[in-house]
Scaffold this motif. Structure first.
Motif, PDB file in Angstrom:
ATOM      1  N   ASN A  83       0.830  -1.204   0.000  1.00  0.00           N
ATOM      2  CA  ASN A  83       0.000   0.000   0.000  1.00  0.00           C
ATOM      3  C   ASN A  83       0.862   1.250   0.000  1.00  0.00           C
ATOM      4  N   GLN A  84       0.401   2.271  -0.699  1.00  0.00           N
ATOM      5  CA  GLN A  84       1.087   3.557  -0.799  1.00  0.00           C
ATOM      6  C   GLN A  84       0.184   4.623  -0.176  1.00  0.00           C
ATOM      7  N   GLY A  89      -1.413  10.574   5.072  1.00  0.00           N
ATOM      8  CA  GLY A  89      -1.840   9.236   5.460  1.00  0.00           C
ATOM      9  C   GLY A  89      -2.993   8.673   4.655  1.00  0.00           C
ATOM     10  N   ASN A  90      -3.382   9.357   3.579  1.00  0.00           N
ATOM     11  CA  ASN A  90      -4.459   8.852   2.729  1.00  0.00           C
ATOM     12  C   ASN A  90      -3.908   7.833   1.745  1.00  0.00           C
ATOM     13  N   TRP A  91      -4.627   6.727   1.594  1.00  0.00           N
ATOM     14  CA  TRP A  91      -4.213   5.668   0.680  1.00  0.00           C
ATOM     15  C   TRP A  91      -4.262   6.196  -0.745  1.00  0.00           C
ATOM     16  N   THR A  92      -3.195   5.984  -1.498  1.00  0.00           N
ATOM     17  CA  THR A  92      -3.120   6.483  -2.883  1.00  0.00           C
ATOM     18  C   THR A  92      -3.040   5.357  -3.902  1.00  0.00           C
ATOM     19  N   GLY A  93      -2.947   4.141  -3.448  1.00  0.00           N
ATOM     20  CA  GLY A  93      -2.842   3.008  -4.360  1.00  0.00           C
ATOM     21  C   GLY A  93      -1.858   2.001  -3.807  1.00  0.00           C
ATOM     22  N   TYR A  94      -1.374   1.151  -4.674  1.00  0.00           N
ATOM     23  CA  TYR A  94      -0.402   0.151  -4.244  1.00  0.00           C
ATOM     24  C   TYR A  94       0.664  -0.028  -5.302  1.00  0.00           C
ATOM     25  N   GLU A  95       1.785  -0.562  -4.841  1.00  0.00           N
ATOM     26  CA  GLU A  95       2.890  -0.912  -5.730  1.00  0.00           C
ATOM     27  C   GLU A  95       2.995  -2.422  -5.753  1.00  0.00           C
ATOM     28  N   GLN A  96       3.152  -2.990  -6.934  1.00  0.00           N
ATOM     29  CA  GLN A  96       3.291  -4.434  -7.080  1.00  0.00           C
ATOM     30  C   GLN A  96       4.730  -4.840  -6.788  1.00  0.00           C
ATOM     31  N   LEU A  97       4.885  -5.895  -6.005  1.00  0.00           N
ATOM     32  CA  LEU A  97       6.203  -6.438  -5.700  1.00  0.00           C
ATOM     33  C   LEU A  97       6.150  -7.934  -5.959  1.00  0.00           C
ATOM     34  N   CYS A  98       7.077  -8.451  -6.740  1.00  0.00           N
ATOM     35  CA  CYS A  98       7.092  -9.873  -7.078  1.00  0.00           C
ATOM     36  C   CYS A  98       8.144 -10.596  -6.239  1.00  0.00           C
ATOM     37  N   LEU A  99       7.747 -11.718  -5.636  1.00  0.00           N
ATOM     38  CA  LEU A  99       8.661 -12.556  -4.865  1.00  0.00           C
ATOM     39  C   LEU A  99       8.636 -13.972  -5.425  1.00  0.00           C
ATOM     40  N   ASN A 100       9.689 -14.730  -5.164  1.00  0.00           N
ATOM     41  CA  ASN A 100       9.733 -16.137  -5.561  1.00  0.00           C
ATOM     42  C   ASN A 100       8.947 -16.973  -4.563  1.00  0.00           C
ATOM     43  N   PHE A 101       8.444 -18.130  -5.012  1.00  0.00           N
ATOM     44  CA  PHE A 101       7.757 -19.044  -4.107  1.00  0.00           C
ATOM     45  C   PHE A 101       8.694 -19.469  -2.977  1.00  0.00           C
ATOM     46  N   SER A 102       9.984 -19.595  -3.292  1.00  0.00           N
ATOM     47  CA  SER A 102      10.962 -20.065  -2.305  1.00  0.00           C
ATOM     48  C   SER A 102      11.353 -18.981  -1.299  1.00  0.00           C
TER      49      SER A 102
END
Length: 111
Positions: A83-84, A89-102
């Motif tokens: 969340n961004q 302190g107002n929510w402006t959206g989100y940033e996508q973050l990619c992680l590995n299953f491991s």
């Protein structure tokens, strides 16, 4: 193998003999209109093409697929949405973050 002839209604296209792609068509504002059949050989290494004016080519766990340019490519394994917030302190959206299953760590929070 040999090819056999089959009959299909005139309103339908014949299926591709090997690999079928659907090339999406859009109007000027970017609304989907229709998709056009495109046939490729099994030996063809390239993925199905995207309409690059309105789509991006993304590598997914299902292979290469087309997604709207208004969206990020999906993560190939694990997706976190961080969340961004603005200065007040107002929510402006989100940033996508990619992680590995491991990857053992949980999705991070906005600090």
């Amino acid at each position: 193998g040999s090819m056999s002839t089959q009959c299909f209604p005139k309103s339908k296209q014949c299926p591709c003999p090997e690999r079928e792609c659907r090339l999406n068509q859009y109007d000027a504002p970017g609304n989907w209109i229709a998709s056009e059949q495109l046939c490729l050989n099994y030996s063809s290494p390239e993925p199905c093409p995207c309409n690059l004016e309105f789509e991006r080519s993304c590598n997914t766990s299902w292979g290469t697929q087309c997604f709207p340019t208004s969206q990020p490519c999906p993560c190939p394994e694990r997706e976190c949405r961080v969340n961004q917030y603005d200065a007040t302190g107002n929510w402006t959206g989100y940033e996508q973050l990619c992680l590995n299953f491991s990857s053992p760590e949980p999705c991070p929070c906005d600090q």
